[in-house]
Design a protein around this motif. Sequence first.
Motif, short mmCIF file in Angstrom:
data_model
loop_
_atom_site.label_atom_id
_atom_site.label_comp_id
_atom_site.label_asym_id
_atom_site.label_seq_id
_atom_site.Cartn_x
_atom_site.Cartn_y
_atom_site.Cartn_z
N ALA A 40 0.88 -1.30 0.06
CA ALA A 40 0.07 -0.06 0.02
C ALA A 40 0.73 1.17 -0.07
O ALA A 40 0.60 2.30 -0.84
CB ALA A 40 -0.89 -0.21 1.13
N GLN A 41 1.90 1.37 0.88
CA GLN A 41 2.63 2.28 0.79
C GLN A 41 3.51 2.77 -0.67
O GLN A 41 3.80 3.74 -1.08
CB GLN A 41 3.97 2.19 1.76
CG GLN A 41 5.13 3.06 1.87
CD GLN A 41 4.93 4.33 2.14
OE1 GLN A 41 3.92 4.86 3.01
NE2 GLN A 41 5.77 5.19 1.41
N SER A 42 3.98 1.52 -1.20
CA SER A 42 4.66 1.79 -2.26
C SER A 42 3.64 2.16 -3.54
O SER A 42 4.16 3.06 -4.04
CB SER A 42 5.60 0.17 -2.71
OG SER A 42 6.16 0.47 -3.81
N LEU A 179 -2.83 1.88 6.22
CA LEU A 179 -4.16 1.54 5.98
C LEU A 179 -5.03 2.79 5.47
O LEU A 179 -6.06 2.48 4.61
CB LEU A 179 -4.70 0.79 7.13
CG LEU A 179 -4.24 -0.45 7.68
CD1 LEU A 179 -4.85 -0.74 9.15
CD2 LEU A 179 -4.57 -1.60 6.74
N ALA A 180 -4.65 3.73 6.03
CA ALA A 180 -5.45 5.04 5.55
C ALA A 180 -5.09 5.19 4.12
O ALA A 180 -5.91 5.57 3.08
CB ALA A 180 -5.03 6.15 6.18
N ILE A 181 -3.74 5.24 3.78
CA ILE A 181 -3.34 5.27 2.32
C ILE A 181 -3.98 4.44 1.29
O ILE A 181 -4.49 4.67 0.22
CB ILE A 181 -1.87 5.06 1.97
CG1 ILE A 181 -1.32 6.24 2.67
CG2 ILE A 181 -1.46 5.06 0.77
CD1 ILE A 181 0.19 6.31 2.90
N LEU A 182 -3.90 3.04 1.86
CA LEU A 182 -4.75 2.07 0.98
C LEU A 182 -5.97 2.21 0.78
O LEU A 182 -6.59 2.20 -0.36
CB LEU A 182 -4.55 0.42 1.82
CG LEU A 182 -5.02 -0.43 0.92
CD1 LEU A 182 -4.33 -0.56 -0.29
CD2 LEU A 182 -4.96 -1.77 1.71
N ALA A 183 -6.67 2.69 1.76
CA ALA A 183 -8.52 2.78 1.55
C ALA A 183 -8.68 4.10 0.58
O ALA A 183 -9.27 3.97 -0.33
CB ALA A 183 -9.03 3.15 2.92
N ILE A 184 -7.82 5.22 0.59
CA ILE A 184 -8.03 6.33 -0.02
C ILE A 184 -7.56 5.94 -1.56
O ILE A 184 -8.28 6.36 -2.42
CB ILE A 184 -6.92 7.44 0.35
CG1 ILE A 184 -7.47 8.00 1.57
CG2 ILE A 184 -7.11 8.62 -0.83
CD1 ILE A 184 -6.51 8.92 2.42
N GLU A 185 -6.51 5.22 -1.71
CA GLU A 185 -6.05 5.13 -3.24
C GLU A 185 -6.85 3.98 -3.98
O GLU A 185 -7.12 4.19 -5.18
CB GLU A 185 -4.42 4.52 -3.02
CG GLU A 185 -3.94 4.79 -4.35
CD GLU A 185 -3.75 6.06 -4.89
OE1 GLU A 185 -4.02 6.28 -6.29
OE2 GLU A 185 -3.47 7.04 -4.30
N SER A 306 -6.31 11.07 -3.79
CA SER A 306 -4.91 10.30 -4.44
C SER A 306 -3.89 11.42 -4.20
O SER A 306 -2.82 10.73 -3.95
CB SER A 306 -5.45 10.02 -6.01
OG SER A 306 -4.11 9.27 -6.38
N TRP A 307 -3.90 12.45 -4.58
CA TRP A 307 -2.67 13.42 -4.60
C TRP A 307 -2.38 13.43 -2.95
O TRP A 307 -1.27 13.29 -2.75
CB TRP A 307 -3.25 14.72 -5.17
CG TRP A 307 -2.79 14.98 -6.42
CD1 TRP A 307 -1.98 14.85 -6.79
CD2 TRP A 307 -3.88 15.67 -7.29
NE1 TRP A 307 -1.92 15.09 -8.46
CE2 TRP A 307 -3.00 15.75 -8.55
CE3 TRP A 307 -4.98 16.13 -7.39
CZ2 TRP A 307 -3.50 16.31 -9.87
CZ3 TRP A 307 -5.54 16.70 -8.62
CH2 TRP A 307 -4.76 16.77 -9.73
N LEU A 308 -3.39 13.58 -2.24
CA LEU A 308 -3.11 13.59 -0.45
C LEU A 308 -2.38 12.23 -0.12
O LEU A 308 -1.39 12.55 0.50
CB LEU A 308 -4.25 14.14 0.12
CG LEU A 308 -4.84 15.46 -0.28
CD1 LEU A 308 -6.03 15.72 0.57
CD2 LEU A 308 -3.82 16.42 -0.06
N ALA A 309 -2.90 11.08 -0.65
CA ALA A 309 -2.26 9.99 -0.17
C ALA A 309 -0.81 9.90 -0.59
O ALA A 309 -0.15 9.42 0.07
CB ALA A 309 -3.08 8.71 -0.82
N SER A 310 -0.74 10.38 -1.77
CA SER A 310 0.80 10.22 -2.24
C SER A 310 1.78 11.23 -1.54
O SER A 310 2.91 10.91 -1.38
CB SER A 310 0.72 10.73 -3.91
OG SER A 310 2.25 10.74 -4.35
N ALA A 311 1.18 12.59 -1.21
CA ALA A 311 1.76 13.36 -0.49
C ALA A 311 2.06 12.70 0.84
O ALA A 311 3.57 12.90 1.47
CB ALA A 311 1.13 14.80 -0.22
#
Length: 505
Positions: A40-42, A179-185, A306-311
């Motif tokens: 998810a991070q990657s 987990l937050a990044i994964l859900a958002i993306e 998606s932008w905020l998850a990448s940031a």
Amino acid sequence: MSALSDAIARSFATGEPERQAVSPLRALGRRQLSGFEVLAQSVATTAPAVSMVVLPVTMFTHQMLLSGLITIVVATVVVSLIAVCVSQFTRRMAAAGGLYSFVFQGLGTRAALTAGVAMLTKYVGSAVMTLYHGGQAVITTLGFLGLEMRGPADRVLIYAGIALVILGCLVRGVRFAALAILAIETCSLLFIVGLMVVTGAGGQHAVVPPEGSSSHGLLTMALVAVFALAGFESATFFGPEAKRPLATVTRTVLLTPMICGALFIFAGWAAWSGRADTLVNAYLHGTSTGVAPAVVIALNIGLGTSWLASAMASSNAASRLVYSMGVESVVPRLFARVQRGYRTPYAALALIVCTVCVGAATFGIVGKSTAFGHVQLAARTAVIAAYVLVAVASVQFLRRIQEHTALTLCAGVAGSAAGGTVLTYLLFTTASHGLVMVPAVMLTLLLSGSAWHLFLQWHHPASLMSIGVFDSAETEDVLPGAGVFATDATGNLALTASARTHEMR
């Protein structure tokens, strides 16, 4: 079984060691992240949902539909070769410094410091751009809801609020952030892919003004495609925190370019076949071309998240790099401090997130000026330079430990040659147009390693002996009597050999 039986028998006869061996990176909290969370991070660092819109826009802008699709395929192959080079290190060590620590193993201190500067430039620059775009998406969405945020103070407040949320999530814990990044993306990707499939071809015709000069469209397309895939290596910064780092991180490094590459090839095919027209019009023109307001709002929300998850993911990776440098005393030891409860490098996180917030808020006030293009170009140049370094380092590293194979040698040579070709073409193109940004970035990168090394030699010579820190076996990781711990060059205990080998010597 006899070897295992012997080891078990020795364990009962071996007493407790006088001094416990501990990993230099144990403060981060070892063995926390599952393979899914590392992936998810990657994936989030690459911002695939955003890239699935940006790539078709670039193809339309430069009128490169079929050739643009081919360029995306070639870029996927090249970045996958770089991933093979990176995997040669991840199979053998877990380091919070990622590519910075890997380049040290193959090319030494100066090259490692150069790679460190390049990766910080890439991740901070990428986080600034994605946070700026994410903030703009939030402002646009609020405008649809009747809340106008036009004043500078309002915009600064928006960016500061977003940065505080990001910092809170990252300090809260690496698993929570993953987990937050994964859900958002995931939600963003489902919406983008769904819109491309549902709208189909023939609904609308993309209204994209062509670029004034298309002579270097291929270079632009290649840079956009490579930068869209860049970020797959962010998993390497979380090796010490993964449950099975040598297997998990390696698998993630190899899979991420394939997963994201497949998504980007699908987006390129959608642009070529006319299935991305509605998406492109909604992104560029909102409702003015007849796209339904609900689609435009949903697209802004999807891209914004998606932008905020990448940031968030880029800031998270950069913080591990700064933390690793703090452990080595390459930067002040302040940045090696870790929050005891959550096991997160809060000092490094605060530095990175604040820097990113200042940069994004500045662009939020002044707009996408020429400086924004410079940041974009600098980040793209830096990441390609870092990939060239790690590809060359993998060849040298495997040669040193005498574990070369035909595949790894071909991957290292082809990856470094492809990256070097792009950098050379980019340098020639920008220099011929009188632009100094790329030459300045390349010169800075070339000199940064030597200049930093000289500074450390004068002021902190001891730190030069500790560069390249990676997660090492602790006393409790090894069955008593199954290994020998000895003091290494930095004064730390390290596993050196099995007990039987030690006795034979």
